[in-house]
Design a protein around this motif. Structure first.
Motif, mmCIF file in Angstrom:
data_model
loop_
_atom_site.group_PDB
_atom_site.id
_atom_site.type_symbol
_atom_site.label_atom_id
_atom_site.label_comp_id
_atom_site.label_asym_id
_atom_site.label_seq_id
_atom_site.Cartn_x
_atom_site.Cartn_y
_atom_site.Cartn_z
ATOM 1 N N ASN A 98 3.882 5.739 -5.543
ATOM 2 C CA ASN A 98 3.919 5.760 -7.004
ATOM 3 C C ASN A 98 2.868 6.676 -7.600
ATOM 4 O OD1 ASN A 98 6.142 4.109 -7.220
ATOM 5 N ND2 ASN A 98 4.936 2.229 -7.380
ATOM 6 N N GLU A 99 1.786 6.931 -6.883
ATOM 7 C CA GLU A 99 0.755 7.851 -7.366
ATOM 8 C C GLU A 99 1.237 9.301 -7.309
ATOM 9 O OE1 GLU A 99 -2.665 7.062 -4.963
ATOM 10 O OE2 GLU A 99 -2.970 5.078 -5.851
ATOM 11 N N ALA A 101 0.834 -1.205 0.000
ATOM 12 C CA ALA A 101 0.000 0.000 0.000
ATOM 13 C C ALA A 101 0.867 1.252 0.000
ATOM 14 C CB ALA A 101 -0.928 -0.006 1.217
ATOM 15 N N TRP A 102 1.946 1.245 0.769
ATOM 16 C CA TRP A 102 2.839 2.401 0.819
ATOM 17 C C TRP A 102 3.463 2.643 -0.554
ATOM 18 C CZ3 TRP A 102 7.785 3.762 -0.239
ATOM 19 C CH2 TRP A 102 8.229 4.969 0.284
#
Length: 62
Positions: A29-30, A23-24
């Motif tokens: 990356n977003e 999740a991190w």
């Protein structure tokens, strides 16, 4: 990631830990941004050499 996820995180299983890391990474990356080094490569290598000199036991020459 180390401070926010690994040191301060509470994980009830390996799977939960892996999911937290995934999740991190996805969140990072977003909204990517470059890492800015605060020391030169020589400064990092010298600090590492100093550390290793302190923690390496002396050779046993028997």
């Amino acid at each position: 990631m180390t401070d926010k996820l690994i040191r301060r995180g509470v994980h009830t299983s390996v799977k939960a830990f892996e999911d937290g890391i995934t999740a991190w990474v996805n969140t990072w990356n977003e909204n990517q941004r470059p890492f800015t080094w605060t020391k030169t490569a020589d400064e990092i290598l010298n600090a590492l050499a100093d550390y290793l000199a302190k923690v390496t036991p002396p050779a046993n020459n028997n």
